[in-house]
Design a protein around this motif. Structure first.
Motif, PDB file in Angstrom:
ATOM      1  N   ASP A  66     -13.575 -53.919  48.108  1.00  0.00           N
ATOM      2  CA  ASP A  66     -14.561 -53.528  49.121  1.00  0.00           C
ATOM      3  C   ASP A  66     -14.474 -54.472  50.318  1.00  0.00           C
ATOM      4  O   ASP A  66     -14.538 -55.690  50.174  1.00  0.00           O
ATOM      5  N   SER A  67     -14.345 -53.876  51.520  1.00  0.00           N
ATOM      6  CA  SER A  67     -14.225 -54.691  52.730  1.00  0.00           C
ATOM      7  C   SER A  67     -15.365 -54.450  53.714  1.00  0.00           C
ATOM      8  O   SER A  67     -15.278 -54.857  54.881  1.00  0.00           O
ATOM      9  N   ALA A  68     -16.416 -53.811  53.265  1.00  0.00           N
ATOM     10  CA  ALA A  68     -17.525 -53.502  54.174  1.00  0.00           C
ATOM     11  C   ALA A  68     -18.242 -54.779  54.595  1.00  0.00           C
ATOM     12  O   ALA A  68     -18.671 -55.575  53.758  1.00  0.00           O
TER      13      ALA A  68
ATOM     14  N   HIS B  66     -22.168 -51.996  56.360  1.00  0.00           N
ATOM     15  CA  HIS B  66     -22.932 -51.507  55.217  1.00  0.00           C
ATOM     16  C   HIS B  66     -24.268 -50.935  55.675  1.00  0.00           C
ATOM     17  O   HIS B  66     -24.668 -49.826  55.278  1.00  0.00           O
TER      18      HIS B  66
ATOM     19  N   GLU C 258     -26.292 -47.505  48.664  1.00  0.00           N
ATOM     20  CA  GLU C 258     -25.247 -48.521  48.743  1.00  0.00           C
ATOM     21  C   GLU C 258     -24.042 -47.948  49.485  1.00  0.00           C
ATOM     22  O   GLU C 258     -23.882 -46.723  49.597  1.00  0.00           O
TER      23      GLU C 258
ATOM     24  N   TRP D 180     -19.637 -48.752  50.423  1.00  0.00           N
ATOM     25  CA  TRP D 180     -18.397 -49.486  50.180  1.00  0.00           C
ATOM     26  C   TRP D 180     -17.335 -48.964  51.133  1.00  0.00           C
ATOM     27  O   TRP D 180     -17.346 -47.781  51.530  1.00  0.00           O
ATOM     28  N   VAL D 181     -16.409 -49.832  51.513  1.00  0.00           N
ATOM     29  CA  VAL D 181     -15.280 -49.440  52.364  1.00  0.00           C
ATOM     30  C   VAL D 181     -14.010 -50.048  51.773  1.00  0.00           C
ATOM     31  O   VAL D 181     -13.952 -51.259  51.513  1.00  0.00           O
ATOM     32  N   PHE D 182     -13.012 -49.212  51.566  1.00  0.00           N
ATOM     33  CA  PHE D 182     -11.736 -49.657  50.991  1.00  0.00           C
ATOM     34  C   PHE D 182     -10.601 -49.304  51.944  1.00  0.00           C
ATOM     35  O   PHE D 182     -10.520 -48.166  52.422  1.00  0.00           O
TER      36      PHE D 182
ATOM     37  N   LEU E 217     -12.630 -46.796  41.627  1.00  0.00           N
ATOM     38  CA  LEU E 217     -12.919 -47.845  42.603  1.00  0.00           C
ATOM     39  C   LEU E 217     -14.031 -48.765  42.100  1.00  0.00           C
ATOM     40  O   LEU E 217     -14.929 -48.337  41.361  1.00  0.00           O
TER      41      LEU E 217
ATOM     42  N   MET F  41     -17.080 -49.737  42.371  1.00  0.00           N
ATOM     43  CA  MET F  41     -18.346 -49.376  43.006  1.00  0.00           C
ATOM     44  C   MET F  41     -19.416 -49.235  41.935  1.00  0.00           C
ATOM     45  O   MET F  41     -19.167 -48.681  40.854  1.00  0.00           O
TER      46      MET F  41
ATOM     47  N   ARG G 176      -8.278 -45.534  55.015  1.00  0.00           N
ATOM     48  CA  ARG G 176      -9.632 -46.086  54.823  1.00  0.00           C
ATOM     49  C   ARG G 176     -10.492 -45.056  54.098  1.00  0.00           C
ATOM     50  O   ARG G 176     -10.551 -43.891  54.488  1.00  0.00           O
TER      51      ARG G 176
ATOM     52  N   ALA H 152     -14.427 -44.648  52.936  1.00  0.00           N
ATOM     53  CA  ALA H 152     -15.796 -45.158  52.999  1.00  0.00           C
ATOM     54  C   ALA H 152     -16.677 -44.306  52.099  1.00  0.00           C
ATOM     55  O   ALA H 152     -16.517 -43.083  52.038  1.00  0.00           O
TER      56      ALA H 152
END
Length: 370
Positions: free
Chosen positions: A207-209, A214, A230, A232-234, A252, A254, A360, A362
């Protein structure tokens, strides 16, 4: 105990110090407890009055004829300003639901030197736009935003209803009752459920959020006061084909799929961008089971902001740029039996967005059971 100067002296800081210094701490605490009771009584009375005010405002907003509108606007000119029952976004929503635009524009365009109708005007403007009213046909509405709203958040929104905004749901309200859509359901069309058993191996993606991103992704459920949400960004090193996303999501890292296992229910459908906007708008504008939401104008704003963040639109993008980006994004709507979701009827959903460059993913997960 009566409200009086004597009461004020009894509760003064100086008196409390003197009593404590004399070893009479118990009386100081008794006075504090008495004051606490008084505060609770006043707060309860205030809530009751606010509820009564909201009901009277609803009567004036819904009652037909120009006089009820005149009297409603009179409430906004009181020196003390609007109270909770006079929240402009709530009143604007009621007016747009029950009155014709032509009957509203004239009275609301009258001179208001102290700007007490400002917020009501701009909220009403966007409530009308959502109802596909051509506000440009009413020349006076241009004055509602021309000078006062350069920095207002709603000034960012388009002045005409976008093609993304065609699936718009509104509550139906009368003086004594309210009704709204039953909630969120996963459609049968576009289903792309991955076969079971799925792989039990977790993806190595991280996760890179950022905190800011977020918050922007979950803006719609936050505005609607849903129970929990919630995001998440990958980001991937290689392009991910849309057909791979349904099988990838359950792997993922999450919370919304944690503990799902290889055979737990995971259902997913591809959706067009306008369906996703509609879901976000309903979430923000009508709120959850225990909250009436942000109403139409601000619901529109936060739906756009969540859509922009999910689709990786550039920072500072215009609505037109966000729409262009959203239409090039591949959208998914999913449900899961993972523990994070409560799976009460119509109160859980997940959205996944594969960006136009396919590098990406999300995800937004929302539940209205806290």
């Amino acid at each position: 105990m009566n409200d009086s100067d004597e009461d004020s002296r009894r509760f003064s800081w100086q008196t409390a110090q003197q009593r404590a210094a004399q070893g009479d701490s118990r009386q100081v605490a008794d006075l504090a407890l008495e004051l606490t009771d008084r505060i609770e009584t006043v707060a309860k009375r205030k809530r009751e009055h606010e509820h009564q005010l909201a009901m009277l405002v609803r009567v004036l907003a819904i009652a037909p004829g120009p006089d009820s509108l005149t009297q409603l606007l009179r409430l906004f000119t009181r020196n003390q300003g609007p109270g909770a029952g006079l929240a402009p976004r709530f009143v604007a929503s009621l007016l747009a639901e029950h009155r014709e635009a032509a009957d509203l524009v004239g009275p609301l365009s009258e001179h208001d030197p102290k700007g007490r109708w400002d917020e009501l005007r701009i909220c009403l403007l966007h409530e009308l736009i959502l109802r596909d009213v051509d506000v440009d046909a009413f020349v006076k509405t241009r004055d509602w935003t021309r000078v006062l709203y350069g920095g207002h958040p709603l000034a960012w929104l388009p002045r005409h209803r976008s093609a993304l905004e065609t699936r718009v749901s509104f509550p139906s309200r009368s003086v004594n009752s309210s009704a709204r859509s039953v909630g969120v359901t996963l459609p049968t069309e576009g289903r792309v459920d991955p076969p079971t058993p799925r792989t039990g191996e977790q993806s190595a993606l991280i996760d890179s959020a950022t905190l800011e991103l977020h918050h922007m992704i979950i803006a719609a459920p936050e505005a609607g006061r849903w129970g929990d949400s919630e995001a998440w960004v990958f980001r991937t090193d290689e392009e991910v084909e849309p057909d791979r996303v349904p099988a990838l999501l359950p792997t993922l890292p999450m919370g919304c799929v944690e503990g799902l296992g290889a055979t737990g229910r995971f259902e997913i459908a591809r959706r067009p961008a306008d369906a996703i906007w509609s879901l976000l708008f309903a979430t923000a504008s009508m709120g959850g089971m225990y909250h009436r939401g942000a109403h139409g104008a601000y619901g529109r704003f936060w739906a756009w902001k969540s859509l922009a963040a999910l689709s990786d639109a550039p920072a500072g993008a215009s609505p037109e740029e966000v729409e262009h980006h959203a239409r090039r994004t591949t959208w998914f709507h999913f449900e899961s039996d993972a523990e994070w979701f409560h799976n009460d009827s119509f109160t859980d959903y997940g959205i996944a967005a594969l960006s136009p460059d396919r590098r990406r993913i999300a995800v937004l997960a929302a539940t209205d059971t806290d």
